[in-house]
Design a protein around this motif. Structure first.
Motif, short mmCIF file in Angstrom:
data_model
loop_
_atom_site.label_atom_id
_atom_site.label_comp_id
_atom_site.label_asym_id
_atom_site.label_seq_id
_atom_site.Cartn_x
_atom_site.Cartn_y
_atom_site.Cartn_z
N VAL A 27 0.84 -1.20 0.00
CA VAL A 27 0.00 0.00 0.00
C VAL A 27 0.87 1.25 0.00
O VAL A 27 0.63 2.20 -0.76
CB VAL A 27 -0.95 0.01 1.21
CG1 VAL A 27 -1.69 1.34 1.30
CG2 VAL A 27 -1.96 -1.14 1.11
N THR A 28 1.90 1.27 0.84
CA THR A 28 2.74 2.47 0.95
C THR A 28 3.53 2.74 -0.33
O THR A 28 3.81 3.89 -0.65
CB THR A 28 3.73 2.33 2.12
OG1 THR A 28 4.49 1.12 1.97
CG2 THR A 28 3.00 2.29 3.44
N SER A 29 3.87 1.70 -1.08
CA SER A 29 4.63 1.91 -2.31
C SER A 29 3.82 2.69 -3.33
O SER A 29 4.37 3.29 -4.25
CB SER A 29 5.06 0.57 -2.91
OG SER A 29 3.93 -0.20 -3.30
N GLU A 30 2.50 2.70 -3.16
CA GLU A 30 1.62 3.44 -4.07
C GLU A 30 1.07 4.71 -3.44
O GLU A 30 0.94 5.74 -4.11
CB GLU A 30 0.46 2.55 -4.50
CG GLU A 30 -0.48 3.21 -5.50
CD GLU A 30 -1.59 2.28 -5.96
OE1 GLU A 30 -2.50 2.76 -6.68
OE2 GLU A 30 -1.56 1.08 -5.60
N HIS A 31 0.76 4.65 -2.14
CA HIS A 31 0.07 5.76 -1.49
C HIS A 31 0.90 6.52 -0.46
O HIS A 31 0.44 7.52 0.08
CB HIS A 31 -1.21 5.25 -0.81
CG HIS A 31 -2.20 4.64 -1.75
ND1 HIS A 31 -3.03 5.40 -2.55
CD2 HIS A 31 -2.47 3.34 -2.03
CE1 HIS A 31 -3.78 4.58 -3.27
NE2 HIS A 31 -3.46 3.34 -2.98
N GLY A 32 2.10 6.04 -0.16
CA GLY A 32 2.89 6.70 0.87
C GLY A 32 2.18 6.63 2.20
O GLY A 32 1.68 5.57 2.60
N TYR A 33 2.12 7.77 2.89
CA TYR A 33 1.43 7.80 4.19
C TYR A 33 -0.05 8.14 4.06
O TYR A 33 -0.74 8.30 5.06
CB TYR A 33 2.11 8.81 5.12
CG TYR A 33 3.42 8.30 5.69
CD1 TYR A 33 3.43 7.35 6.69
CD2 TYR A 33 4.64 8.77 5.20
CE1 TYR A 33 4.63 6.85 7.20
CE2 TYR A 33 5.84 8.29 5.71
CZ TYR A 33 5.83 7.33 6.71
OH TYR A 33 7.01 6.86 7.22
N ASP A 34 -0.56 8.25 2.86
CA ASP A 34 -1.98 8.52 2.67
C ASP A 34 -2.79 7.26 2.96
O ASP A 34 -2.32 6.13 2.75
CB ASP A 34 -2.28 8.98 1.25
CG ASP A 34 -1.95 10.45 1.05
OD1 ASP A 34 -1.70 11.13 2.06
OD2 ASP A 34 -1.94 10.91 -0.10
N ASN A 35 -4.01 7.47 3.42
CA ASN A 35 -4.91 6.37 3.68
C ASN A 35 -5.84 6.20 2.48
O ASN A 35 -6.68 7.06 2.23
CB ASN A 35 -5.73 6.66 4.94
CG ASN A 35 -6.68 5.52 5.29
OD1 ASN A 35 -6.71 4.49 4.62
ND2 ASN A 35 -7.44 5.69 6.35
N PRO A 36 -5.70 5.11 1.72
CA PRO A 36 -6.54 4.94 0.52
C PRO A 36 -7.98 4.59 0.85
O PRO A 36 -8.82 4.53 -0.03
CB PRO A 36 -5.85 3.78 -0.21
CG PRO A 36 -5.20 3.00 0.88
CD PRO A 36 -4.75 4.01 1.90
N GLU A 53 8.42 10.22 -0.32
CA GLU A 53 7.48 9.82 0.73
C GLU A 53 7.14 8.34 0.60
O GLU A 53 7.10 7.61 1.60
CB GLU A 53 6.19 10.65 0.65
CG GLU A 53 5.17 10.21 1.70
CD GLU A 53 3.83 10.94 1.60
OE1 GLU A 53 2.83 10.40 2.11
OE2 GLU A 53 3.79 12.03 1.00
N LYS A 54 6.89 7.89 -0.60
CA LYS A 54 6.54 6.48 -0.81
C LYS A 54 7.68 5.56 -0.36
O LYS A 54 7.45 4.54 0.29
CB LYS A 54 6.23 6.23 -2.29
CG LYS A 54 4.96 6.92 -2.78
CD LYS A 54 4.78 6.70 -4.27
CE LYS A 54 3.57 7.46 -4.81
NZ LYS A 54 3.41 7.29 -6.27
N LYS A 55 8.93 5.96 -0.68
CA LYS A 55 10.09 5.15 -0.28
C LYS A 55 10.21 5.11 1.25
O LYS A 55 10.49 4.07 1.84
CB LYS A 55 11.36 5.72 -0.90
CG LYS A 55 11.45 5.54 -2.40
CD LYS A 55 12.71 6.22 -2.95
CE LYS A 55 12.79 6.09 -4.47
NZ LYS A 55 13.98 6.81 -5.02
N THR A 56 10.00 6.27 1.87
CA THR A 56 10.11 6.35 3.33
C THR A 56 9.02 5.53 3.99
O THR A 56 9.28 4.76 4.93
CB THR A 56 10.01 7.81 3.80
OG1 THR A 56 11.00 8.60 3.13
CG2 THR A 56 10.21 7.92 5.30
#
Length: 312
Positions: free
Chosen positions: A114-123, A251-254
């Motif tokens: 999920v994070t690889s696509e959305h980073g810290y956003d909540n999908p 952000e996504k990497k982090t």
């Protein structure tokens, strides 16, 4: 007895299988524990999707509708309360579109996919209630929230405290519980005690040596991946991406490194255990008050169902 024993064994085997599955799948266990519902105090907050909460929401609008008609908004007599029971009022122009929200799980991101696509956003933002615009005068009457220049009267009638919807909730729940304070913030509403205890338990847990040890293990893992943060919260609220809309590649990497390090170090399992223990202690110390609050919620649900049954 012969009929009961196999069912009991079936339940035991199912529980054991679930525990073994969690042990074999740390990512699955982390996702299960990284929810508010996995913590003990959540049992004292009604599930927004439950029939009881839906009944309260419906009854609030039924009573609010009657109040609005009484204030002179004749058109509310035709309001379909079923169409608005899962909404809350906002002023015109307050809607900003769906967008995305920051991850609000107790311990942050835990799914690298999920994070690889959305980073810290909540999908998957909360959809239990949705905003609905109302004209300024109706919004003020519904909520009792006034902008500069707004009248406290509607068609010659004084708007009740909290507006028609606030008055409706008092009829359903009774007087609002005594306000609580947490970190200097005044807590009001139906569950201020729960939220104060949640704050206090989290503060106590985050200062526990076991929690700090988990932070250090996570931080060391992140450093090996090229990121320097003392704990997951600092990574999630980094000013480089906080409030900047579409997640950047950095952000996504982090966030992905964050999630992987939580899985690799058993972070969620460690801190959730500490926080659950802290909550259980506070529940024990406040058991009488919490049970009284739960009883008040049950009474409110019964009242709400009576209101619905009497709707004409």
């Amino acid at each position: 007895m012969r009929k009961v024993l196999p069912l009991a064994l079936t339940g035991l085997f199912a529980l054991t299988a679930c525990q073994l599955a969690d042990h074999a799948d740390p990512a699955g266990e982390a996702r299960r524990l990284d929810t508010m519902a996995a913590l003990p105090l959540y049992a004292y907050i009604p599930d927004p999707a439950s029939d009881g909460v839906r009944a309260v929401n419906r009854a609030q609008w039924i009573l609010g509708k009657k109040c609005m008609v009484g204030l002179g908004f004749a058109g509310f007599a035709m309001l379909d309360t079923k169409a608005v029971e899962s909404t809350y009022p906002v002023r015109p122009g307050a809607l900003t579109g769906e967008g995305s929200s920051r991850d609000d799980s107790p311990y942050g991101v835990v799914d690298p996919d999920v994070t690889s696509e959305h980073g810290y956003d909540n999908p998957k933002p909360d959809t239990s209630t949705q905003p609905q615009e109302w004209p300024d005068d109706q919004y003020a009457a519904l909520t009792g929230t006034f902008a500069s220049g707004d009248s406290r009267f509607a068609h010659g009638h004084r708007i009740p405290g909290g507006g028609c919807l606030g008055q409706a909730m008092r009829k359903i729940y009774g007087p609002e519980p005594k306000a609580e304070k947490a970190n200097g913030v005044k807590l009001t509403g139906s569950y201020p005690l729960v939220f104060r205890l949640w704050y206090e338990s989290h503060k106590k847990a985050s200062n526990d040596p076991a929690w700090k040890k988990a932070d250090r293990a996570w931080s060391a893992c992140m450093k090996k991946k090229g990121f320097s943060y003392p704990d997951p919260d600092k990574a999630a609220i980094d000013s480089h991406w906080l409030g900047r809309g579409t997640p950047s590649d950095e952000e996504k990497k982090t966030a992905t490194a964050d999630a992987r390090c939580k899985l690799d170090t058993g972070y969620v399992q460690a801190v959730q255990s500490v926080e659950a223990r802290a909550q259980k202690t506070l529940i024990g110390e406040n058991k009488q008050k919490l049970e009284a609050m739960r009883a008040a919620v049950d009474r409110a649900v019964r009242t709400a169902r009576t209101v619905i049954a009497q709707e004409k």
